[in-house]
Design a protein around this motif. Structure first.
Motif, short mmCIF file in Angstrom:
data_model
loop_
_atom_site.label_atom_id
_atom_site.label_comp_id
_atom_site.label_asym_id
_atom_site.label_seq_id
_atom_site.Cartn_x
_atom_site.Cartn_y
_atom_site.Cartn_z
N UNK A 186 11.03 3.71 0.02
CA UNK A 186 9.66 3.68 -1.09
C UNK A 186 8.41 4.74 -0.13
N UNK A 187 8.73 4.86 1.05
CA UNK A 187 7.50 5.49 1.67
C UNK A 187 8.00 6.69 2.29
N UNK A 188 7.57 7.92 2.28
CA UNK A 188 7.77 9.16 2.97
C UNK A 188 7.57 8.99 4.43
N UNK A 189 8.26 8.71 5.31
CA UNK A 189 8.11 8.63 6.89
C UNK A 189 7.30 10.07 7.23
N UNK A 190 8.03 11.15 6.77
CA UNK A 190 7.54 12.31 7.36
C UNK A 190 6.21 12.81 7.07
N UNK A 218 -0.58 11.10 10.40
CA UNK A 218 -0.92 10.23 11.63
C UNK A 218 -1.30 11.53 12.67
N UNK A 219 -0.54 12.59 12.58
CA UNK A 219 -0.96 13.73 13.66
C UNK A 219 -2.32 14.24 13.52
N UNK A 220 -3.30 13.70 12.33
CA UNK A 220 -4.16 14.32 12.42
C UNK A 220 -5.38 13.25 12.94
N UNK A 273 4.02 8.39 17.18
CA UNK A 273 4.55 7.52 16.12
C UNK A 273 6.23 7.49 16.35
N UNK A 274 6.83 6.28 16.02
CA UNK A 274 8.17 5.95 16.38
C UNK A 274 8.73 5.26 15.20
N UNK A 275 9.99 5.73 14.77
CA UNK A 275 10.41 4.58 13.51
C UNK A 275 11.47 3.99 14.26
N UNK A 276 11.30 2.57 14.09
CA UNK A 276 12.57 1.78 14.77
C UNK A 276 13.00 1.13 13.40
N UNK A 301 -0.63 5.45 4.66
CA UNK A 301 -1.64 6.39 5.66
C UNK A 301 -3.02 5.67 5.54
N UNK A 302 -3.43 5.24 4.26
CA UNK A 302 -4.87 4.75 4.48
C UNK A 302 -4.89 3.39 5.38
#
Lengths: 159, 628
Positions: free
Chosen positions: B17-21, B27-29, B36-39, B115-116
């Protein structure tokens, strides 16, 4: 800014203060049922609705929120006895202050949500989003008034 | 500041449901370039191990976990931080499953909302500080106030578990009100027979050495808090040594003065009272009238009577970790039931007076006799006398119908031809065995049941020769004073208020004080006894020898420099956790009693109270982050 209100694409920004015991659990319940509601509400978890300092609400309007929701346990259900009653008192006081700034009452809504009321949570959020869409963008954003910002930041700098 | 953000995919529940990319890019900004790590399934055993291992490698100063609801797994992830050597309070969670993935139809909107909310958590977590669990040495001794069934059972349970218990009773003997009952519902069991074994256990049982019984004693001061209460108990002299007395009754036999209940000034409290040791009622004694009588002391064959303490009380300073309050209840004063017309032409007794009459050891030796000395041909039993009555007591007292029905059986056993009428507003007999007696009465048809709305209607009812009132059960006359000195709240009816009426009924709003039995609500004997046991369990679980008490770090703290001494916080605290230092005119939070609700933090006009773990500027930062 006023033309935003007629803009069907306007998406209000809403901050919700949800007490961890009832309302936050109610929002989780709405989540478990996996029925969608508008994405405009962003939730801040608080121990108790009685923790919602009026300055938090003012700060939301200062920083560009179009609406604020305070969601509490039903009267008599407060985990901390009467925090929700204090939240109600403060919200009433806030409405008077907000009116003086030209901010409509509908922008600061208090609702009682029990841990089981996922449906009610969804309805209330949907309804608030619709109301705020009709009302349009906040016209009179609270000025970053020196007095207000001093009040908002009057803790010592470090946490 | 190095911040780690962990996203859980929750299988496909979240990641679909959420585009992690897109999240990663946003988050880079963020300031400080958090990693950031995806587990996937971060809550699983494997997920937790990977999470902990990476925390150990990366050593972030703050951690955000975006996954399911913190109600599910905040504790799990805090534990992971601890295992990785990071303070667990440096974690902030974002609920991207229940509040985003599961409830947002558009993937784009869900991603934006994520993101918010991550930004809000990110700004907040930067202001979070390490919090430590403080510990406190505690006293594990327990004070039990009131030696009725609830208090006795509590004391015995605690003693059996090895705790030292002080059992304070204001009367000369133990057992409480039920000891007056000849036969109790539902089985018409003799209450003395029922209670005596437990009472003997308190006095002489296997664990009685653990219990110090103080009769004729009252708590007069309580200071301190959970784990370390300092209690002052004032005890009147009994004038008869409990260890020396052989219960022969010689002192009473020779005593020339009478007390108000017709017994001698020095006498047993009753024929079955325990401890079965006489006491001297000083007010009734001739010595209080200036005479020098000491015939009791002179005639005691065991030398157990000592009048040297006459007119003196003893003050005991004691230390306890917890307090069980089991002071029982009282009866609504029948004199306040105006317009009780039925009463004017006949003998009227309240429930306890009638119990006394039924008692084989009472003044009439169990016979039912009117004031004129005859057996009454007709008796009215008035239920709800003061209960369920907006002019008197609004609630149902819950126990009266059951003992009233037991009364009928007892009357019919003694006076088979007596006409009995039960007048009631409601007829309430809850409990699996309680209907049997009622059904039997109804089947036999020997007793009439009549409903009334207003107690004034009883004036119009046929005259009877005796009236028994089942008065409303009301708080004990001692409740107000005791509650005030412990600073424990009472409810609107004057009973001890529960922390939670259903889940924490045996705990008060003040940590470490446990009100049980009829002092918190009118109740029957088995329920009171169970509550006494329950409170003992709570004490045993909370205070353990050799274990320090842990203080939850999420609590409020007053910054003395900023405190103006207005006391608003003292008023709003539901847990009496804020004391006022009169000398320095500052409020002080007792962290042990604070439950972290934050009522005081938001009420303080000087912003002088800091909510550890939920401070004003942490929340303000979250607001700014969410709205950026």
């Amino acid at each position: 800014m006023s033309d935003d209100s007629s803009n069907a694409l306007f998406e209000p920004k809403i901050i919700g203060f949800l007490c961890i015991w009832c309302a936050y659990a109610g929002a989780d319940k709405a989540g478990s049922s996996q029925e969608p509601y508008p994405p405009n509400l962003q939730i801040i978890r608080v121990t108790c609705s009685g923790r919602v300092d009026p300055q938090f609400v003012l700060s939301c309007f200062q920083n560009g929120a179009d609406g604020v929701m305070i969601m509490a346990c039903h009267p008599g259900d407060c985990h901390y006895k009467e925090g929700n009653c204090r939240a109600l008192q403060r919200q009433r006081m806030l409405l008077r202050i907000l009116r003086q700034f030209g901010i409509e009452e509908q922008r600061c809504r208090l609702e009682y949500i029990s841990a089981n009321e996922g449906g009610k949570f969804r309805e209330v959020v949907t309804d608030t989003v619709e109301n705020l869409k009709k009302l349009g963008k906040l016209r009179h954003a609270l000025p970053l008034d020196p007095v207000l910002s001093a009040a908002a930041g009057n803790h010592p700098a470090s946490p | 500041m190095k911040i780690g953000i962990y996203l859980c995919g929750c299988g496909s529940m979240i990641s679909e449901k959420i585009c992690f990319e897109d999240v990663r890019e946003a988050v880079g900004s963020f300031p400080d370039q958090p990693y950031l790590t995806v587990v996937d399934f971060i809550c699983s055993g494997e997920g937790r191990t990977a999470f902990i291992e990476e925390l150990k490698r990366e050593r972030p100063e703050r951690v955000v976990v975006a996954a399911c609801s913190p109600r599910d797994h905040e504790a799990t992830f805090r534990h992971c931080l601890s295992e990785a050597g990071i303070n667990p309070y440096l974690l902030q969670m974002v609920n991207i499953r229940e509040q985003i993935a599961w409830v947002t139809s558009s993937r784009k909107e869900a991603t934006q909302k994520t993101i918010g909310m991550l930004r809000g958590a990110f700004y907040r977590v930067r202001l979070q500080v390490p919090l430590d669990v403080m510990t406190l040495e505690v006293c594990t001794d327990v004070l039990v106030i009131g030696a009725g069934p609830a208090g006795i059972k509590s004391a015995l349970t605690l003693a059996e578990a090895g705790r030292r218990v002080t059992l304070v009773e204001r009367t000369p003997s133990i057992g409480g009100l039920p000891m007056l009952f000849e036969e109790t519902f539902p089985n018409l069991e003799c209450s003395a027979c029922m209670l005596e074994p437990a009472m003997m256990d308190v006095l002489h049982g296997e664990h009685s050495k653990q219990i110090e019984l103080l009769t004729l004693a009252e708590v007069v001061e309580v200071k301190g808090s959970y784990g370390n209460f300092q209690v002052t108990v004032r005890q009147q002299a009994r004038h008869v040594s409990q260890s020396g007395c052989i219960s022969c009754g010689q002192c009473a036999a020779v005593c020339p003065a009478l007390r108000s209940d017709g017994r001698k000034a020095i006498d047993f409290a009753s024929d079955v009272s325990l401890p079965h040791v006489p006491f001297l009622d000083e007010k009734a004694c001739l010595r209080s009238k200036g005479e020098s009588c000491q015939i009791c002391q002179d005639s005691c064959p065991a030398g157990a009577v000592a009048l040297g303490q006459f007119g003196l009380t003893q003050s005991l300073e004691l230390q306890f970790g917890a307090i069980v309050v089991a002071i029982g209840a009282g009866l609504y004063d029948a004199a306040r039931l105006n317009g009780l017309g039925i009463a004017t032409s006949s003998d009227v007794y309240d429930a306890l007076q009638f119990q006394q009459m039924l008692s084989l050891i009472g003044p009439s030796a169990g016979e039912i006799v009117s004031k004129g000395g005859q057996a009454p041909a007709s008796i009215a039993i008035v239920h709800c006398a003061g209960s369920l009555d907006q002019e008197h007591i609004a609630y149902c007292s819950g126990i009266c119908c059951r003992y009233a029905i037991a009364f009928s059986h007892q009357i019919l056993t003694r006076l088979p031809d007596c006409r009995i009428t039960h007048y009631h507003r409601e007829l309430v007999t809850p409990g699996k065995h309680s209907s049997e007696l009622l059904n039997k009465l109804k089947e036999e048809g020997r007793v009439e049941f009549r409903r009334y709305e207003n107690i004034r209607e009883l004036a119009l009812m046929p005259a009877v020769e005796m009236v028994v009132l089942c008065n409303a059960v009301v708080p004990s006359d001692a409740a107000g004073q005791l509650a005030a000195l412990m600073d424990v709240p009472l409810d609107g009816d004057g009973f001890f208020q529960e922390l939670h009426g259903q889940l924490d009924a045996c705990q008060s709003f003040v940590k470490g004080i446990y009100p049980v039995g009829a002092c918190r609500e009118p109740m029957d004997i088995p329920t009171a006894v169970n509550e006494g046991t329950a409170a003992a369990a709570l004490v045993l679980a909370g205070l353990r020898p050799g274990r320090k008490l842990e203080i939850e770090p999420v609590h409020a703290e007053v910054e003395a420099d900023r405190c103006s001494g207005c006391r608003l916080c003292v008023t709003v605290c539901p847990y009496r956790a804020i004391a006022f230092d009169d000398e320095n005119k500052k409020a002080m939070v007792n962290a042990l009693l604070c439950r972290g609700c934050g009522a005081c933090v938001s009420a303080c006009p000087a912003a002088a109270i800091r909510g550890h773990g939920y401070s004003d500027h942490q929340i303000m930062a979250e607001i700014r982050g969410l709205l950026k």
